[in-house]
Scaffold this active site. Structure first.
Site, mmCIF file in Angstrom:
data_model
loop_
_atom_site.group_PDB
_atom_site.id
_atom_site.type_symbol
_atom_site.label_atom_id
_atom_site.label_comp_id
_atom_site.label_asym_id
_atom_site.label_seq_id
_atom_site.Cartn_x
_atom_site.Cartn_y
_atom_site.Cartn_z
ATOM 1 N N TYR A 1 -2.646 -24.841 -13.345
ATOM 2 C CA TYR A 1 -2.176 -26.106 -13.913
ATOM 3 C C TYR A 1 -3.278 -27.163 -14.000
ATOM 4 O O TYR A 1 -3.253 -28.002 -14.874
ATOM 5 C CB TYR A 1 -0.987 -26.639 -13.118
ATOM 6 N N GLU B 1 3.340 -0.047 4.608
ATOM 7 C CA GLU B 1 3.472 -0.478 3.211
ATOM 8 C C GLU B 1 4.756 -1.271 3.015
ATOM 9 O O GLU B 1 4.807 -2.205 2.230
ATOM 10 C CB GLU B 1 3.479 0.791 2.336
ATOM 11 N N ASP C 1 4.412 5.442 2.000
ATOM 12 C CA ASP C 1 5.224 6.479 1.357
ATOM 13 C C ASP C 1 4.346 7.683 1.080
ATOM 14 O O ASP C 1 3.128 7.561 0.964
ATOM 15 C CB ASP C 1 5.780 5.983 0.010
#
Lengths: 358, 1058
Positions: A93, A187, A239
């Site tokens: 911004y 994770e 995973d």
């Protein structure tokens, strides 16, 4: 004057010098691509190669990026002078405005200013945190550690169900006391919550840490510091899929996009705890397989060929098994054996047997 | 009980909430409600085409003058003048042949006017008229009765239209017999199109192009306007018939006596004997008066004929008197129906006039009913004879008057099956009467099958069965006709049909009624007519989904997967689905199904073609009629096209056509006036004289007055002439609009197109019907000779091969080949390898001329044209040419405009069904720098021109408005378009590069202040100084910077090498 500020000013001065000489103003920066990332076998880290590219102002393809980089540099210098911190979104911004008499914005979307900030890191050799630009907070930690942050003393074991959320800049954190013997980084935030509820860190005298998905720089830096300053081993739990393994890979060897600051982020000694293909067979998780899709196959093939995995037999074995399974599995699949199976059986067993991959 | 009318009205109101106007707008042109605008265009087009052909044939550079003047509001005078060879008296008529019939049907030559129209049907074709009558077309045309007949409107409703012109033409050498499932059949001339439903929509298809499985439009319901009930006495034979109402006679005689004073004077007044008059009222010679005399008496004293008809309710001859109903009431129709079914009328052997009328039936209820009716109608107490052996009974009575009445209703005495007819008297009656008649007929003779759930009726008289089938249409009941040997069976099947029969006709016989009730409980056999609609199943499934209902709830009896591929469905199934969907959607028709719903509620249905065969006509003439509006009508229940010349009708309604002609400067100019005898289809020269025409050496001027409408813009005369000028750059046209605006289209090339050579047809290109015709007309002595002389590329060897394959004797006379043999020859031709036809007969415009033509009429930046080498489709050689104009005055936001030409004639209508349209859509224009969304025309400031030159342009319909999509043609078009596209793409890219350079400088200029600002903040240097230095660099090194910028990517690579 800090080093960061000095570097920014040097960059500006060089451009002005070019202009004064009547030369097309240019910025030189290293090429950020796999082709320019080198895996150093000695340090086991990814580092930036020597290829550089030049960005010119009088070039249609470069001019906007050139302008954006200089603009972000000016913003950053201002932040340093005033001693204030801004988020990536803030910078966006601050840079965003419409050029008078045109319909062109200096930046249209946040990823443009983010890219410009990364470019600046490359040019100045300073991580953006040193340039007083922070990312969002992400990730939690709990364990028997006491730290000091900006004058406050925080005990990571006394923070209720939420744990301590890791700031994006961890440079100023001081470790006061620690009783933990190791760190488990995972994770999945959901798994962290499971372990936290079971007070796993209390029972096993360790630290549990997580972020959602890819590891943020703050966590990577924190892990690195804890490994080096507290001499704690780091275990990684992800995973069983190419993406999970890549999380481990980034943590240990560094990433392609941040190769220029790998030394400050890489957790060289971390070990992959699970889930491994052997765990799946051992705990009969095949029933909870998720079938591979096209992009899974592609990613697996890419990872298999990475320099740092290429000659690692243990890893190649895992990859081969994954390829044969044609499927992946999530950590949460473990819950099928009981909700606290992971904290009561799986993790203690793995650590006791030192069943990990390096 | 609801009548048919109220149900129809309800449907109509329900339908109003559907916006179908858009849908019908698309089909408007097909249904021939072609506007007066098109009439004007067509007239100009035909005249201009004719002039151009004539000039080119004589190698004269054409100079045309077209003037359109306003005569009155919507009346225009067209004048077309040329510098051609002129016309001699003998050929004057051909000017109109051009407009109507004289097709160059069999000449394969690249000329503008080819493939004419000769549309007619067999004399016995039944045409239902608006008052309910059903007439043979022969009777209508021969008597020139301007009847109202049924015409399909663009909203797919049948409306009543008055016939305006009649056509009677020599029968063609062969005709097409069309059999439609459900027993409808019709004989048409091969060119006569019928309305078919294809996947793309509605289309007219030539009868000889139809094939088994096509869906043709058949009338589903006919809304007739019946005539009023006539007086019974006005119908029956009044010879020797006497009135037997004493009060009436007394009343009249009294009044008559008052008027004239005495019987003698009355007798003198009416020229009869005194005794005769006296006998009417006075004994002993008491006798009833003859009805005709009584009417005369009554009229003399101021009564109306009708008043007598109303009061004379008892009539008879020789003392044998019966009551009669005043008017032909419904009961009488029921009586006739029962007799038609199971009755018998026989002359009495002894009595010359006496007639025995009997009714046999096994069912007691019907016997009683019949007895009651005879009592009610005629006041006769008929005898019932019971026959135990046959388990039936018989009602018998004798009355000559009743027999006479029955004869008038189509039931003469004697063998009923042969002489039985449905006369106009019956046909014109109201639906209520017809219902009574049919109920009687079916009570007695019809049968209801509970198993099949249908109603059937058997008779040997085919004509009657066709009439009844047409009568049933009035109730919206669609029936089929089966032929079983000598017998014909009419079957009413399908739930909605059977239900309609139950509601609107029904049975009196309790046995039949009961069976019908049971039949209705069962799942009926499917409706015989279908509704065809592409993706019908898909639409239904979509609607189902959007309403959020489960497939099971639809209860259509078809699995999803089965429904998915459905293109057609029986009416009943579809109605059922609609009612379920509508109840779910709060009585609104789901948007996905509005078009289908509109088709469902139209007055037509779609029936499968069962068989198409070619035959020799067994009659000398064929017939046709046209209406003021609409180019189709219902004949034999099928919607057929008519002579496609509503425009022509308009042409001839006005003034004669005036023709000035001069064939040489040495000869005087001639002036003709011309009318067309439409019935004979021959021109009539009504005036002929020598005139002065000094300014003209040779040429022709035609003046036509017609009802039309002049507009500007698309599909206007202005547009047409502009396109003619583009495709014919050697032509000079001066055009004066009705607004007195003068437009000139100059010629830009002196090069005349080379004269087209005429070639013989190639065997591959010949249709079966055409082959028959050629065989009939051939002058060759043997079949082999015929093949070699009448076709091109057939050598003796090839001819032998064809004959061998077909198994037909090579030496047989062509005229003696049997129809089955023709078919095998046709098949043999397709299986024989024959050399492609010669291509030197083609006359392309040429790339240079085409580009010049385009340049002079379209203001653009860039032009290009491509002429492809000749190619062949189905044995017909053709050449495709395309041209393209880019930029300039063309709108850049619009879709690309297409100009289409066939043999240099602009095609203005039906763009989207033309193969050129598909070719343009299928070409990937994005590669050439235009925007294009999938399956749509590209957008950009582009005009595309596609020209097909061929000895035989395959038009999709008789209107000759779109080129049919043969793969070979589309392929050639695409190749040509791609070449044009590539050339345009190069131009566009060059153009873009220059534009981009300019944009680049602007870009840098706007970035400089920003960069200067950032840099000054970063380094503390002065903003203005930095900006000034950068500006200086930009100005000084513009060229360097830009070329640098172009090679920006290369500098990157150099960096890499470091």
């Amino acid at each position: 004057m800090t080093k960061a500020k000095q570097e920014l000013q040097n960059m500006g001065k060089k451009i002005v010098a070019d202009i004064d000489k009547g030369k097309n103003p240019e910025i030189e920066l290293p090429v950020r691509a796999l082709s320019n990332v080198i895996y150093d076998k000695k340090t086991c880290l990814l580092t930036m190669g020597k290829n550089t590219a030049k960005r010119y102002f009088f070039n249609v393809a470069h001019t906007k990026k050139f302008m954006q980089t200089v603009e972000v540099a000016a913003i950053s210098k201002n932040l340093l002078e005033e001693g204030k911190h801004a988020s990536l979104r803030d910078v966006f911004y601050m840079a965003k405005r419409t050029i008078p008499n045109t319909k062109i914005n200096v930046v249209d979307e946040q990823n443009e200013s983010d890219k410009a900030i990364e470019d600046m890191e490359l040019i100045t050799g300073c991580a953006r945190e040193w340039l007083n630009i922070n990312a969002n907070k992400m990730g939690s930690v709990a364990g028997k550690v006491v730290v000091e942050d900006s004058g406050d003393t925080i005990d990571w074991s006394k923070l209720g169900s939420g744990g301590w959320s890791i700031p994006s800049n961890v440079e100023h954190i001081k470790f006061e006391k620690t009783k933990a013997k190791y760190i488990i980084y995972m994770e999945k935030a959901a798994v962290w919550e499971r372990l936290h509820e079971d007070r796993f860190w209390d029972k096993n005298n360790c630290i549990i840490m997580s972020s959602q998905g890819q590891t943020t720089r703050g966590i990577r830096r924190l892990l690195q510091r804890m490994q080096e300053e507290l001499k704690l081993p780091v275990y990684v739990l992800t995973d069983f899929d190419p993406w999970g393994i890549y999380i481990y890979s980034v943590l240990k060897y560094g990433s392609i996009s941040l190769a220029h600051i790998t030394e400050k982020l890489a957790v060289g000694g971390c070990k992959f705890l699970g889930i491994t293909a052997d765990d799946i067979i051992k705990y009969d998780l095949k029933r909870h397989f998720i079938k591979f899709e096209d992009n899974d196959y592609k990613r697996l093939a890419q990872i298999t060929k990475y320099d740092w995995f290429k000659d690692n037999k243990a890893w190649q074995r895992q990859f081969k098994m994954m390829k044969d399974f044609k499927a992946k599995a999530e950590i949460q699949a473990m819950s099928a054996r009981g909700i606290s199976f992971i904290s009561e059986k799986y993790l203690p067993d793995k650590i006791k047997k030192e069943d990990w991959i390096e | 009980m609801k009548t048919g009318r109220t149900i129809a009205d309800e449907l109509a109101t329900k339908q109003r909430d559907i916006s179908v106007s858009e849908f019908f707008l698309k089909n408007r042109h097909l249904l021939g409600f072609d506007n007066p605008k098109k009439a004007l265009l067509t007239s100009v087009k035909e005249a201009v085409d004719n002039s151009l052909d004539a000039c080119e044939e004589m190698k004269i550079a054409p100079e045309l003058k077209v003037i359109i003047e306003t005569v009155k509001d919507d009346r225009y005078r067209i004048t077309v003048e040329d510098n051609g060879p002129g016309i001699i008296r003998e050929h004057v008529g051909k000017v109109f042949g051009k407009l109507l019939y004289g097709s160059k049907f069999h000449r394969l030559k690249c000329s503008r006017g080819q493939q004419g129209i000769g549309i007619c049907m067999s004399p016995d074709t039944l045409v239902p008229t608006a008052n309910g009558n059903i007439k043979e077309i022969k009777d209508i045309v021969d008597k020139e009765k301007k009847e109202d007949i049924f015409v399909l409107r663009p909203d797919l409703k049948l409306s009543r239209q008055k016939i305006s012109t009649f056509f009677k033409v020599k029968a063609p050498p062969y005709i097409v017999k069309l059999n439609v499932l459900g027993g409808k059949e019709i004989e048409l001339s091969p060119e006569n199109p019928v309305l078919v439903k294809t996947e793309q929509g509605l289309d007219w298809k030539r009868a000889d192009c139809l094939s088994k499985g096509d869906y043709v439009a058949v009338a589903k319901t006919l809304d007739v306007q019946p005539s009023e009930e006539p007086y019974t006495l006005s119908v029956i034979d009044k010879h020797e018939l006497r009135a037997g109402n004493p009060e009436l006679i007394k009343d009249i005689m009294c009044k008559l006596k008052k008027k004239y004073g005495s019987f003698i004077k009355i007798a003198a007044r009416f020229g009869i004997k005194k005794d005769h008059v006296m006998g009417f009222t006075k004994r002993p010679l008491m006798r009833n008066p003859e009805l005709s005399l009584l009417v005369r008496f009554a009229e003399d004293i101021g009564y109306k004929k009708e008043e007598i008809y109303e009061k004379a309710t008892r009539v008879g001859r020789l003392g044998n008197y019966i009551n009669i109903p005043v008017k032909l009431c419904p009961k009488l129709f029921r009586f006739a129906g029962l007799i038609a079914g199971d009755g018998n009328i026989q002359k009495k052997r002894k009595d010359r006039r006496g007639q025995n009328i009997s009714f046999w039936n096994k069912e007691e209820a019907l016997i009683q009913d019949f007895k009651n009716i005879t009592d009610e109608l005629f006041g006769i107490n008929a005898r019932i004879i019971r026959d135990k052996r046959e388990k039936g009974s018989c009602v018998q009575f004798s009355s000559a008057v009743a027999a006479n009445l029955l004869e008038k209703l189509g039931l003469p005495a004697g063998r009923k099956c042969e002489s039985f007819t449905i006369p106009p008297l019956l046909l014109q009656a109201s639906n209520m009467h017809i219902a009574e008649y049919i109920r009687g007929l079916f009570d007695a003779e019809g049968s209801v099958s509970g198993k099949r759930g249908d109603i059937s009726f058997m008779i040997t008289n085919e004509k009657v069965i066709r009439h009844i089938s047409l009568l049933l249409l009035r109730f919206g009941i669609h029936s089929t006709i089966n032929k079983a040997g000598k017998h014909k069976r009419l079957i009413i099947s399908g739930r909605s049909n059977v239900k309609a029969f139950n509601e609107k006709i029904g049975f009196i016989s309790p046995k039949q009624a009961n069976r019908l009730k049971n039949a209705l409980k069962k799942e009926c056999k499917s409706h015989p007519i279908m509704l065809v609609y592409p993706k019908m199943g898909q639409c239904i499934l979509n609607a189902e989904k959007s309403l959020g209902m489960s497939h099971y709830a639809l209860r259509c009896g078809q699995a999803k997967t089965e429904l998915l591929g459905k293109k057609y469905m029986a009416y009943d199934t579809l109605s059922k689905i609609f009612s379920t969907l509508k109840s779910k959607a709060q009585k609104k028709v789901p948007a996905e199904l509005q078009e289908i719903y509109a088709l469902l509620n139209s007055d037509i249905g779609w029936s499968n073609v069962a068989n198409v065969e070619f035959a020799e006509p067994k009659y000398d003439y064929v017939y046709d009629v046209t209406m003021a509006r609409g180019n189709n009508f219902v004949a034999n229940g099928i919607v057929v096209h008519n002579s496609a010349s509503a425009m022509y009708g308009q042409l001839t309604t006005g003034k004669p056509i005036k023709i000035w002609s001069r064939i040489s400067p040495k000869k005087p100019a001639m002036y003709f006036e011309l009318f067309i005898d439409t019935r004979k289809n021959e021109p009539n020269i009504t005036k002929q004289e020598e005139i002065e025409w000094p300014e003209k050496e040779h040429g022709i001027k035609i003046e036509i007055e017609l009802e039309a409408k002049y507009t500007k813009g698309k599909q206007s005369v202005d547009d047409y002439l502009k396109q003619v000028a583009i495709a014919n750059p050697h032509t000079h046209i001066i055009y004066i609009t009705p607004e007195k605006e003068v437009m000139e289209f100059p010629s830009v090339t002196k090069q005349m197109p080379k004269e087209p050579k005429e070639i013989k047809p190639h065997p591959y290109g010949v249709e079966l019907g055409m082959l028959m015709k050629m065989l009939k007309e051939s002058k060759a002595n043997t079949l082999s000779g015929f093949l070699q002389t009448d076709f091109c590329r057939v050598s003796p060897n090839v001819a032998k091969e064809i004959c061998d394959k077909a198994g037909v004797d090579i030496k047989i006379k062509p005229g003696k080949v049997m129809p089955q043999e023709v078919e095998s020859i046709y098949k043999a031709i397709q299986n024989t390898k024959i050399m492609s036809p010669p291509t030197d007969c083609l006359v392309p415009i040429g790339e240079e001329a085409l580009e010049k033509g385009l340049k002079k009429e379209v203001a653009a930046e860039f032009y290009t044209a491509v002429t492809r080498p000749p190619s062949v489709y189905r044995g017909n050689p053709f050449v495709i040419e395309t041209a393209l104009a880019y930029g300039g005055s063309l709108e850049s936001d619009d879709l690309v405009k297409i100009m289409r030409f066939a043999n240099r004639v602009p095609l203005l209508y039906q763009q989207s069904s033309c193969s050129s349209y598909s070719a343009v859509v299928d070409t990937a224009w994005r590669n050439y720098g235009l925007g294009q969304s999938r399956g749509a025309l590209p957008s950009g400031p582009v005009l595309v021109l596609v020209h097909m030159s061929s000895v035989w342009v395959p038009f999709t319909s008789e209107a000759k408005e779109a080129i049919a999509s043969y793969p070979e043609i589309i392929h050639e078009m695409k190749l040509a378009l791609q070449e044009c596209g590539r050339r345009m793409g190069l131009y566009i890219r060059k153009n873009i590069r220059a534009r981009e350079q300019k944009a680049r400088v602007n870009l840098f200029e706007s970035y400089i202040p920003e960069l200067a600002d950032s840099l000054s903040r970063l380094t503390g240097g002065k903003k203005e100084n930095i900006a000034a230095s950068l500006q200086k660099m930009l100005k000084k090194g513009m060229k360097n910077i830009i070329s640098d910028a172009m090679s920006g990517i290369e500098t990157d690579k150099k960096g890499d090498e470091k």
